[in-house]
Design a protein around this motif. Structure first.
Motif, short mmCIF file in Angstrom:
data_model
loop_
_atom_site.label_atom_id
_atom_site.label_comp_id
_atom_site.label_asym_id
_atom_site.label_seq_id
_atom_site.Cartn_x
_atom_site.Cartn_y
_atom_site.Cartn_z
N LEU A 1 6.48 0.13 -1.09
CA LEU A 1 5.50 0.08 -0.01
C LEU A 1 5.50 -1.28 0.69
O LEU A 1 5.25 -1.36 1.90
N SER A 2 5.85 -2.34 -0.03
CA SER A 2 5.96 -3.65 0.61
C SER A 2 7.13 -3.68 1.58
O SER A 2 7.04 -4.24 2.68
N GLY A 3 8.23 -3.05 1.19
CA GLY A 3 9.39 -2.99 2.07
C GLY A 3 9.16 -2.18 3.32
O GLY A 3 9.82 -2.38 4.34
N LEU A 4 8.18 -1.27 3.28
CA LEU A 4 7.86 -0.44 4.42
C LEU A 4 6.79 -1.05 5.33
O LEU A 4 6.51 -0.51 6.40
N SER A 5 6.20 -2.14 4.90
CA SER A 5 5.03 -2.69 5.58
C SER A 5 5.40 -3.80 6.56
O SER A 5 5.83 -4.89 6.15
N ALA A 6 5.20 -3.54 7.83
CA ALA A 6 5.44 -4.54 8.87
C ALA A 6 4.37 -5.62 8.81
O ALA A 6 3.29 -5.41 8.23
N PRO A 7 4.64 -6.79 9.39
CA PRO A 7 3.60 -7.83 9.45
C PRO A 7 2.32 -7.29 10.09
O PRO A 7 2.36 -6.52 11.04
N GLY A 8 1.20 -7.68 9.52
CA GLY A 8 -0.09 -7.18 9.99
C GLY A 8 -0.59 -5.98 9.22
O GLY A 8 -1.73 -5.53 9.43
N SER A 9 0.23 -5.46 8.31
CA SER A 9 -0.20 -4.32 7.50
C SER A 9 -1.28 -4.74 6.52
O SER A 9 -1.41 -5.92 6.15
N ARG A 10 -2.07 -3.77 6.09
CA ARG A 10 -3.14 -4.01 5.13
C ARG A 10 -3.02 -3.03 3.97
O ARG A 10 -2.46 -1.93 4.13
N ILE A 11 -3.59 -3.42 2.84
CA ILE A 11 -3.57 -2.53 1.68
C ILE A 11 -4.89 -2.67 0.93
O ILE A 11 -5.50 -3.74 0.89
N ALA A 12 -5.34 -1.57 0.37
CA ALA A 12 -6.51 -1.56 -0.51
C ALA A 12 -6.11 -0.86 -1.80
O ALA A 12 -5.51 0.21 -1.78
N ILE A 13 -6.43 -1.50 -2.91
CA ILE A 13 -6.13 -0.94 -4.23
C ILE A 13 -7.43 -0.94 -5.02
O ILE A 13 -8.20 -1.90 -4.97
N GLY A 14 -7.68 0.12 -5.75
CA GLY A 14 -8.91 0.12 -6.52
C GLY A 14 -8.99 1.23 -7.51
O GLY A 14 -8.42 2.31 -7.32
N ALA A 15 -9.70 0.95 -8.59
CA ALA A 15 -9.98 1.96 -9.60
C ALA A 15 -11.19 1.50 -10.40
O ALA A 15 -11.38 0.31 -10.63
N LEU A 16 -11.99 2.46 -10.80
CA LEU A 16 -13.14 2.15 -11.63
C LEU A 16 -12.70 1.50 -12.92
O LEU A 16 -13.36 0.60 -13.45
N GLY A 17 -11.56 1.95 -13.47
CA GLY A 17 -11.06 1.36 -14.70
C GLY A 17 -9.56 1.40 -14.77
O GLY A 17 -8.92 2.30 -14.25
#
Length: 303
Positions: free
Chosen positions: A202-218
């Protein structure tokens, strides 16, 4: 359709599932909690589609939750905490949309209904990646109820452990344009190697200015600690007889560290308790106990 989730066996590197078995059932379970949260006195989000998935599944545990919604703080703990998680990702996509990002990618989309219930700008495309049978179930249920997406929705049927990036590009994803990625709750179900491959792709697919959110309760559920919690707070019932410890893997590398190593600028990491405070809520005692052993993490970063 009435069925019983299939649990109790060890994971392997090539296991597959639908919405009522193995990892796929977790998407249905979380949808059930979203449905319960939607009818609580002060919901942070209202996912009106969640109850449709529960009804279509015929799952007796989740149907029971909806028939008798939680009333005490203990009973409402997991619906409340997953309401917090849902709001976090809703806000992330709204912010990315406002910033002019017109490609959204929902990784391991499960029964995520954001392509239908968020107010996307007209030219936004939402890509949903997940197992074929999971996407098929969702599409069938929503079509039966006449639901229409509020953005251009594109399904990408793929296993995250395979080279899904080719499927994503073939579906029309533009690597030259910034994108907004959500990785909600999936990391505990991937081995360390699979997580590293996911972040690399996913980093290789992400152009400058891209954003990411990662999350999990546990990051991983300890069955013994949950049993102790349920003994102290009898109203808490996470998932009937489901043993999540048989489905998840011990994390070896922190996801924020992985992002930084792949060139992302990472914002301060927050817990579910931090998010609740930001939403003007006072976390219940049981929420703090749950977070003490589930170690929630909510991360945002920019490329």
């Amino acid at each position: 359709m009435t069925t019983t989730p299939e649990f109790g066996s060890l994971r392997d590197d090539d296991d597959h599932w639908d919405i009522v078995s193995s990892v796929g059932y977790t998407a249905l379970l979380v949808a059930g909690w979203r449905a319960v949260h939607a009818v609580s006195p002060h919901p942070l989000v209202r996912d009106e589609y969640a109850k449709l998935f529960v009804a279509a599944s015929g799952d007796p545990y989740l149907e029971g939750l909806l028939a008798n919604p939680a009333t005490s703080e203990d009973e409402a703990a997991f619906p409340r905490l997953y309401g917090v998680q849902t709001r976090f990702f809703d806000d992330f996509f709204a912010s990315a949309d406002d910033a002019g990002i017109r490609q959204a990618v929902i990784v391991a989309a499960g029964l995520d209904s954001r392509a239908y219930r968020l107010e996307w700008l007209q030219d936004t495309t939402v890509f949903e990646i997940d197992m074929p049978r999971v996407l098929e179930f969702k599409a069938r249920v929503l079509a039966e109820h006449g639901a229409e997406p509020t953005a251009r929705r594109v399904e990408v049927a793929a296993d995250l452990r395979s080279d899904w990036s080719r499927d994503l590009e073939a579906a029309g994803f533009d690597v030259e344009r910034p994108s907004a990625w959500s990785v909600e709750g999936v990391l505990p179900y991937l081995t360390d190697d699979a997580q590293n491959t996911l972040f690399t792709r996913l980093s290789g697919l992400s152009a400058p200015g891209s954003r990411i959110a990662i999350g999990a309760l546990g990051s991983r559920l300890d069955r013994e600690q949950l049993a102790a919690l349920e003994a102290d707070h009898p109203g808490v019932n996470m998932s009937g007889d489901v043993d999540f410890s048989a489905l998840t893997y011990e994390p070896e590398t922190d996801p924020a560290e992985r992002l930084a190593a792949h060139g992302w600028t990472v914002d301060p990491v927050r817990s579910t308790l931090d998010l609740q405070a930001g939403y003007g809520m006072t976390p219940a005692q049981v929420d703090a106990k749950i977070d003490s052993f589930m170690h929630s993490q909510y991360i945002t970063a920019t490329r």
